[in-house]
Every structure is written in C-alpha cells, then in structure tokens.
Scaffold this motif. Structure first.
Motif, PDB file in Angstrom:
ATOM      1  N   ARG A 202       0.804  -1.215   0.000  1.00  0.00           N
ATOM      2  CA  ARG A 202       0.000   0.000   0.000  1.00  0.00           C
ATOM      3  C   ARG A 202       0.846   1.278   0.000  1.00  0.00           C
ATOM      4  O   ARG A 202       0.327   2.368  -0.213  1.00  0.00           O
ATOM      5  N   ASN A 203       2.134   1.147   0.216  1.00  0.00           N
ATOM      6  CA  ASN A 203       3.002   2.326   0.261  1.00  0.00           C
ATOM      7  C   ASN A 203       4.179   2.253  -0.692  1.00  0.00           C
ATOM      8  O   ASN A 203       5.002   3.172  -0.726  1.00  0.00           O
ATOM      9  N   THR A 204       4.273   1.163  -1.486  1.00  0.00           N
ATOM     10  CA  THR A 204       5.461   0.958  -2.322  1.00  0.00           C
ATOM     11  C   THR A 204       5.074   0.365  -3.669  1.00  0.00           C
ATOM     12  O   THR A 204       4.300  -0.599  -3.731  1.00  0.00           O
ATOM     13  N   VAL A 205       5.616   0.940  -4.727  1.00  0.00           N
ATOM     14  CA  VAL A 205       5.419   0.389  -6.063  1.00  0.00           C
ATOM     15  C   VAL A 205       6.752   0.371  -6.796  1.00  0.00           C
ATOM     16  O   VAL A 205       7.694   1.070  -6.427  1.00  0.00           O
ATOM     17  N   LYS A 240       0.611   8.654   0.008  1.00  0.00           N
ATOM     18  CA  LYS A 240       2.056   8.871  -0.009  1.00  0.00           C
ATOM     19  C   LYS A 240       2.714   7.557  -0.416  1.00  0.00           C
ATOM     20  O   LYS A 240       2.512   6.527   0.230  1.00  0.00           O
ATOM     21  N   VAL A 241       3.505   7.578  -1.497  1.00  0.00           N
ATOM     22  CA  VAL A 241       4.003   6.352  -2.109  1.00  0.00           C
ATOM     23  C   VAL A 241       5.505   6.458  -2.374  1.00  0.00           C
ATOM     24  O   VAL A 241       5.979   7.473  -2.894  1.00  0.00           O
ATOM     25  N   THR A 242       6.242   5.413  -2.019  1.00  0.00           N
ATOM     26  CA  THR A 242       7.632   5.297  -2.447  1.00  0.00           C
ATOM     27  C   THR A 242       7.646   4.577  -3.786  1.00  0.00           C
ATOM     28  O   THR A 242       7.161   3.451  -3.897  1.00  0.00           O
ATOM     29  N   VAL A 243       8.174   5.256  -4.794  1.00  0.00           N
ATOM     30  CA  VAL A 243       8.233   4.683  -6.142  1.00  0.00           C
ATOM     31  C   VAL A 243       9.661   4.217  -6.406  1.00  0.00           C
ATOM     32  O   VAL A 243      10.592   5.020  -6.400  1.00  0.00           O
ATOM     33  N   GLN A 244       9.812   2.923  -6.611  1.00  0.00           N
ATOM     34  CA  GLN A 244      11.129   2.341  -6.886  1.00  0.00           C
ATOM     35  C   GLN A 244      11.379   2.354  -8.394  1.00  0.00           C
ATOM     36  O   GLN A 244      10.637   1.751  -9.158  1.00  0.00           O
ATOM     37  N   LEU A 245      12.440   3.064  -8.806  1.00  0.00           N
ATOM     38  CA  LEU A 245      12.844   3.125 -10.204  1.00  0.00           C
ATOM     39  C   LEU A 245      14.173   2.409 -10.367  1.00  0.00           C
ATOM     40  O   LEU A 245      14.835   2.089  -9.373  1.00  0.00           O
ATOM     41  N   LEU A 246      14.597   2.183 -11.581  1.00  0.00           N
ATOM     42  CA  LEU A 246      15.866   1.497 -11.800  1.00  0.00           C
ATOM     43  C   LEU A 246      17.027   2.251 -11.166  1.00  0.00           C
ATOM     44  O   LEU A 246      17.998   1.652 -10.703  1.00  0.00           O
TER      45      LEU A 246
END
Length: 277
Positions: A202-205, A240-246
């Motif tokens: 719910r907080n990370t993608v 509020k979301v932590t977005v993981q990118l490369l």
C-alpha cells in the motif's frame, strides 16, 4: 560550450547556463551531446535561462532533439545547479517550464544541495489536457489495444503526457518492444511516456519507464508522480508512495485537498566539461 552533466537517480542530462547568453540550435545540440558514443552521453539537454515570470526557466530537449515540457528529475538538478554554482542563495525557488511554473524547496548541507522537494502542481486528468483521445472526463483503468494485446491504462498529465499500465512482471517486461508501440499509439496525439508498474504494497510500487524521445531511462520524475496518482485513483495505494525506479527511489505525495503532487528526491553533479560544437 561549457556544460555540467548531472543526474537524478540515473536520469542524466547535460546542463548549460544560458542566463547570460542564449544557445543557438539547441535541438541539434541536444542530439549531438546526448549520443553516448560520439557525444557526452545523456537523456537530453537542459538549458537554464533567465525568466520574467519565475526565478529561472528550464528549457528541456530530449535525446532525439524534440522539446519536452517538463522533467521531474531534471528540475531537481536545475535547483542544485543554480544554488551550487552561485546563481542564487535562496532555498525556495520557482522555475518556469512549458508545463507551468514549479516551486522547489532545497535541502542544503555543507553548502551543497543534497535533496529537493518539488511542488509538481495539479495532476491533469481530463483527456484534452493530457492529451489522450478518449471519451469521458478521465481515463482510469481504460482498455487499450497495443500490438494485438489489450492492456488497462490510466492517463495522467504532469506537464507532459503519461499513461500508466499495471503489470504482474515489471522486471521481465520486454520494454524495448512494447514501449515504442505505446509511445506512437494513435490515441496519443503528442506521443506519450509510458510507465509499467507493479504494486508491492500500500506504500510501495516498482516501475519502469519508456520516455518519448529517449527510450527506457533509469528514472522519470514526472512519471513517478503520474504512477502515484494512478495508483491512488485505482485504490491500490495510500496517498504517499515510495516509487522504486531502476536508478533509485522517489517519495511522491498527492495532497488531494490541495490537489497538488509533491516529489522528493536527490540530485547529483557528475562532472563539468567543455565540448566543441
């Protein structure tokens, strides 16, 4: 030409201070300097100009020479540049872009900008604003057929057009094959940046991005903002979301009462140099 190469989460651009002297043929220069074999190597070119409506203007070009409206990682680097290189001593600045004026808060440690929080403004959901050819007031979880396969897309404008597609396997995605098909799909009159996303909790993608004019990049700030908005609209995450990118992580928050998206992340100088044009 004097330049500084900078990167935000690996999304790298060549930056030129044009506050006193304009650069001619910027589109051609962008193609030349972006080439990773015969040029400097970057995702594009960003010119820092004087502005009559803000503290500075960001003039952005993609690696293919096309003009871009806005770049989230790029604008954080603009903030670092103008502070670290002495163009301002302010830690709250405004930057004019083709996607509107953005407001930035700089975190400074030992005389250098380490992190930047950007008020990215209102996410655009109306199809004509994005733009995307579709019926209705918004494009949320709407089917789209690309290369014979049906996907579900959510379209968001963040000063530039984005479409967000949720997938089960983001790591194994053949993005070089499908990315250009989305970019040039007829329902996107100005082409489109496409984010392929897997929701972790719910907080990370986690996302990968195909940017129009540049291909796959290690990070896309406006894309991360669009992803967060799409996740919230589809009821998949909190606000509020932590977005993981490369290239690393960005913290994105959509304040729905104010209808503003905030992006927080790093900006780094790679090197300074001079190139013969």
């Amino acid at each position: 030409m004097q330049f500084t190469k900078m990167q935000g989460l690996g999304n790298d651009y060549v930056y030129v201070d044009c506050t006193k002297k304009k650069l001619e043929n910027a589109s051609e220069v962008a193609v030349k300097v972006s080439d990773r074999h015969f040029g400097i190597g970057s995702d594009g070119l960003i010119l820092i100009n004087a502005s009559s409506v803000a503290d500075f203007e960001m003039e952005m070009y993609n690696a293919d020479g096309s003009r871009g409206e806005m770049c989230g990682n790029g604008i954080r680097c603009v903030a670092k540049y103008v502070y670290d290189y002495g163009l301002t001593d302010q830690t709250h600045i405004s930057v004019e872009t083709l996607g509107g004026i953005k407001y930035l808060d700089l975190t400074v440690k030992e005389g250098r900008v380490r992190q930047v929080r950007v008020d990215m403004g209102r996410p655009m959901l109306c199809p004509t604003e994005i733009p995307v050819i579709a019926n209705g007031e918004s494009v949320i979880d709407m089917p789209i057929e690309v290369d014979g396969t049906e996907y579900r897309m959510t379209a968001v404008g963040m000063g530039n057009p984005h479409t967000v597609v949720f997938v089960e396997d983001v790591d194994g995605l053949e993005i070089e094959q499908i990315g250009p098909k989305f970019e040039h799909h007829p329902c996107f009159p100005n082409r489109v940046n496409t984010e392929f996303v897997k929701v972790l909790d719910r907080n990370t993608v986690k996302m990968r991005v195909w940017e129009r004019g540049s291909g796959e990049t290690l990070a896309c700030g406006t894309g991360a903002c669009a992803v967060a908005v799409a996740c919230i609209l589809n009821g998949l995450t909190e606000n509020k979301v932590t977005v993981q990118l490369l290239g690393g992580d960005l913290l994105i928050e959509w304040n729905r009462e104010a209808d503003k998206v905030y992006m927080t992340g790093p900006a780094e100088v790679v090197f300074d140099g001079e190139v013969e044009l």
